[in-house]
Design an enzyme around this catalytic site. Structure first.
Site, PDB file in Angstrom:
ATOM      1  N   HIS A  69       0.870  -1.183   0.000  1.00  0.00           N
ATOM      2  CA  HIS A  69       0.000   0.000   0.000  1.00  0.00           C
ATOM      3  C   HIS A  69       0.907   1.233   0.000  1.00  0.00           C
ATOM      4  O   HIS A  69       2.021   1.177   0.535  1.00  0.00           O
ATOM      5  CB  HIS A  69      -0.834  -0.059   1.284  1.00  0.00           C
ATOM      6  CG  HIS A  69      -1.920   0.968   1.408  1.00  0.00           C
ATOM      7  ND1 HIS A  69      -1.673   2.274   1.775  1.00  0.00           N
ATOM      8  CD2 HIS A  69      -3.262   0.882   1.245  1.00  0.00           C
ATOM      9  CE1 HIS A  69      -2.817   2.937   1.833  1.00  0.00           C
ATOM     10  NE2 HIS A  69      -3.798   2.118   1.508  1.00  0.00           N
ATOM     11  N   GLN A 107      -4.461  -5.238   6.942  1.00  0.00           N
ATOM     12  CA  GLN A 107      -5.479  -6.139   6.385  1.00  0.00           C
ATOM     13  C   GLN A 107      -5.477  -7.507   7.060  1.00  0.00           C
ATOM     14  O   GLN A 107      -6.256  -8.384   6.669  1.00  0.00           O
ATOM     15  CB  GLN A 107      -5.268  -6.309   4.882  1.00  0.00           C
ATOM     16  CG  GLN A 107      -5.431  -5.027   4.087  1.00  0.00           C
ATOM     17  CD  GLN A 107      -6.837  -4.454   4.153  1.00  0.00           C
ATOM     18  OE1 GLN A 107      -7.802  -5.166   4.434  1.00  0.00           O
ATOM     19  NE2 GLN A 107      -6.964  -3.171   3.896  1.00  0.00           N
ATOM     20  N   CYS A 144      -4.775   2.413  -3.653  1.00  0.00           N
ATOM     21  CA  CYS A 144      -3.510   2.925  -3.069  1.00  0.00           C
ATOM     22  C   CYS A 144      -2.366   1.952  -3.290  1.00  0.00           C
ATOM     23  O   CYS A 144      -1.477   1.803  -2.434  1.00  0.00           O
ATOM     24  CB  CYS A 144      -3.659   3.237  -1.575  1.00  0.00           C
ATOM     25  SG  CYS A 144      -4.868   4.504  -1.227  1.00  0.00           S
ATOM     26  N   LYS A 202     -10.317  -0.788  10.529  1.00  0.00           N
ATOM     27  CA  LYS A 202     -10.456  -1.953   9.645  1.00  0.00           C
ATOM     28  C   LYS A 202     -10.751  -3.213  10.458  1.00  0.00           C
ATOM     29  O   LYS A 202     -10.860  -4.304   9.919  1.00  0.00           O
ATOM     30  CB  LYS A 202      -9.183  -2.143   8.818  1.00  0.00           C
ATOM     31  CG  LYS A 202      -8.939  -1.012   7.818  1.00  0.00           C
ATOM     32  CD  LYS A 202      -7.693  -1.252   7.019  1.00  0.00           C
ATOM     33  CE  LYS A 202      -7.167  -0.025   6.320  1.00  0.00           C
ATOM     34  NZ  LYS A 202      -7.945   0.404   5.156  1.00  0.00           N
ATOM     35  N   ASP A 216       3.199  -4.420   8.056  1.00  0.00           N
ATOM     36  CA  ASP A 216       1.963  -3.671   7.884  1.00  0.00           C
ATOM     37  C   ASP A 216       0.822  -4.681   8.017  1.00  0.00           C
ATOM     38  O   ASP A 216       0.561  -5.478   7.111  1.00  0.00           O
ATOM     39  CB  ASP A 216       1.965  -3.017   6.492  1.00  0.00           C
ATOM     40  CG  ASP A 216       0.629  -2.366   6.146  1.00  0.00           C
ATOM     41  OD1 ASP A 216      -0.338  -2.535   6.914  1.00  0.00           O
ATOM     42  OD2 ASP A 216       0.548  -1.713   5.091  1.00  0.00           O
TER      43      ASP A 216
HETATM   44  C1  PLP Z   1      -2.313  -2.784   3.574  1.00  0.00           C
HETATM   45  C2  PLP Z   1      -2.665  -1.403   4.044  1.00  0.00           C
HETATM   46  N1  PLP Z   1      -1.731  -0.661   4.636  1.00  0.00           N
HETATM   47  C3  PLP Z   1      -1.989   0.570   5.086  1.00  0.00           C
HETATM   48  C4  PLP Z   1      -3.236   1.131   4.956  1.00  0.00           C
HETATM   49  C5  PLP Z   1      -3.486   2.516   5.488  1.00  0.00           C
HETATM   50  O1  PLP Z   1      -4.401   2.459   6.531  1.00  0.00           O
HETATM   51  P1  PLP Z   1      -5.014   3.786   7.167  1.00  0.00           P
HETATM   52  O2  PLP Z   1      -5.590   4.568   6.026  1.00  0.00           O
HETATM   53  O3  PLP Z   1      -6.050   3.300   8.120  1.00  0.00           O
HETATM   54  O4  PLP Z   1      -3.906   4.506   7.840  1.00  0.00           O
HETATM   55  C6  PLP Z   1      -4.242   0.409   4.330  1.00  0.00           C
HETATM   56  C7  PLP Z   1      -5.568   0.993   4.099  1.00  0.00           C
HETATM   57  O5  PLP Z   1      -6.297   0.592   3.220  1.00  0.00           O
HETATM   58  C8  PLP Z   1      -3.952  -0.902   3.866  1.00  0.00           C
HETATM   59  O6  PLP Z   1      -4.880  -1.644   3.276  1.00  0.00           O
END
Ligand code: PLP
Length: 420
Positions: A132, A217, A378, A240, A214
């Site tokens: 992401h 998900q 993203c 999430k 990270d």
């Molecule tokens: C794999 C992953 N990393 C990071 C993020 C960023 O999360 P946030 O927007 O809640 O900070 C997301 C959000 O969709 C994501 O799917």
């Protein structure tokens, strides 16, 4: 790997779960809402909404500051949330849990602080091609600041790490003696791939490389045990995982957190301030400058208590059943291609259809009450890897049903009649 098996779990019953989510009774364009955008943000059970509003209605006060009763209660409620999260991910200490505003903030904290601690000119940071933007850009910024180099693990056609083919490196050699940091996603938000993070972390550890995961998900769908994974840092968002927006966590191994410099300065993160020099508060407060999102953190704690009531393995099995059904039915549609066909996946299904723009399809699905995400999610470099500008993505949660998957498939077919 299960760290939440000691308490008695409620049997998995999707209708009982659905009854706890007020939003699922909403109509969209006069149709019952089918919510398949859980990877963007999940819906919230009533308990979480109540916990957050109860804070404002009954104990609203700032934390760790006052001697008065409300401040004490607010502090206790916030710190109870920290302990709940600790148990859920099997961290060693409550002070290994740092509250942030989300995964993005957690990774920016990690990249800024680790960059300062570890990176010098010519050092390398390894990420993967399915990250992401939140797990790309903060590392790019850190590399730019310190003259380090970003290396990327390529992605196979099925949407898995291709560990044998790092550009510019010998086969089977993911890390060099210049690699300082590995930052990888546990689960891909676009492909649904569950990555073999534990294995790669073990490899990295042998070479003294700091590992950052990270988990945005993964946290709502897998049993996450940070000690079992062996990672140094693990980031995720509350929203999430059935919790409020504006909340997140960075888990860190205590000895590393002790060595990492703070990333933001302000109230609450200090020990003593003079104009000449400031000393910092102990963990976790060194990394929590300013007034936190107290109501949100209390809601986050309630979301994790709610998840603890259920067996995540049963939830994962339910979501997998939805994934298998959706995969089979969607693949039967002429011209439809699924992006992300790894063996190990969570309930995320991204697809493109020949001659159809994902935005048009998403709009027509919305007309039928079905919420999906369209676009690049993203993950622009990943879109480039698969040669597409975007996909339509359905992402499942524990409250989704087989009937809803059928509605999605029927909705796509109906949309195609209008678009082709
Ligand atoms: C794999 C992953 N990393 C990071 C993020 C960023 O999360 P946030 O927007 O809640 O900070 C997301 C959000 O969709 C994501 O799917």
């Amino acid at each position: 790997m299960s760290n939440s098996t000691s308490a008695v779990k409620s049997a998995f019953n999707v209708e009982e779960i659905r009854a706890q989510f007020p939003i699922l009774k909403e109509l969209v364009h006069g149709k019952p809402l089918v919510y398949f955008d859980n990877a963007a943000t999940s819906q919230k059970p009533r308990r979480v909404i109540k916990a957050e509003s109860a804070y404002y209605a009954t104990i609203n006060a700032n934390v760790h500051r006052g001697v008065h009763t409300l401040s004490t209660k607010a502090t206790e409620a916030q710190e109870a949330a920290r302990e709940t999260v600790r148990v859920h991910i099997n961290a060693k200490h409550a002070h290994d849990i740092i509250f942030t505003s989300g995964t993005t903030a957690s990774i920016n904290l990690a990249a800024t602080s680790l960059g300062q601690l570890l990176l010098k000119k010519g050092d390398e940071v390894v990420i993967s091609g399915m990250e992401h933007h939140s797990n790309i850009v903060p590392w790019q910024l850190a590399c730019e600041r310190h003259g380090a180099v970003l290396k990327v693990i390529p992605i196979t056609d099925s949407g898995e790490w291709d560990l044998a083919q790092i550009p510019g490196q010998a086969r089977n050699d993911v890390f060099t003696d210049k690699t300082r940091i590995l930052a990888i996603s546990h689960v891909s938000n676009t492909l649904g791939t569950i990555n073999p993070v534990k294995k790669l972390i073990a490899e990295a550890k042998k070479k003294g490389i700091i590992t950052v995961v990270d988990g945005a998900q993964a946290i709502a769908h897998l049993n996450v045990d940070v000690q079992d994974l062996g990672c140094d840092l693990y980031a995720f968002s509350g929203h999430k995982a059935y919790g409020p927006t504006g909340t997140g966590v960075l888990y860190g191994r205590e000895d590393l957190l002790e060595r990492m410099p703070p990333w933001q300065g302000g109230g609450e993160m200090i020990d003593v301030v003079t104009f000449e020099k400031t000393t910092y508060a102990k963990l976790p407060f060194k990394f929590e400058a300013g007034t936190p999102h107290i109501a949100g953190i209390i809601g986050l704690g309630e979301a994790f208590r709610w998840m603890e009531d259920y067996d995540k393995t049963a939830i994962a099995a339910h979501e997998h059943m939805l994934l298998e059904h959706a995969t089979k039915e969607l693949l039967a549609i002429d011209g439809l291609r699924i992006i992300g066909t790894a063996k190990e996946k969570v309930g995320v299904i991204s697809f493109v259809i020949e001659g159809v723009h994902h935005y048009d399809l998403g709009t027509l699905l919305d007309q039928q009450g079905i919420a999906v995400r369209t676009g690049h999610h993203c993950t622009q470099p990943l879109m480039d890897r698969f040669g597409v500008s975007g996909t339509t993505r359905a992402s499942f949660a524990c409250f989704n049903t087989m009937a809803e998957v059928d509605a999605l498939v029927a909705g796509v077919k109906k949309g195609l009649k209008m678009l082709r």
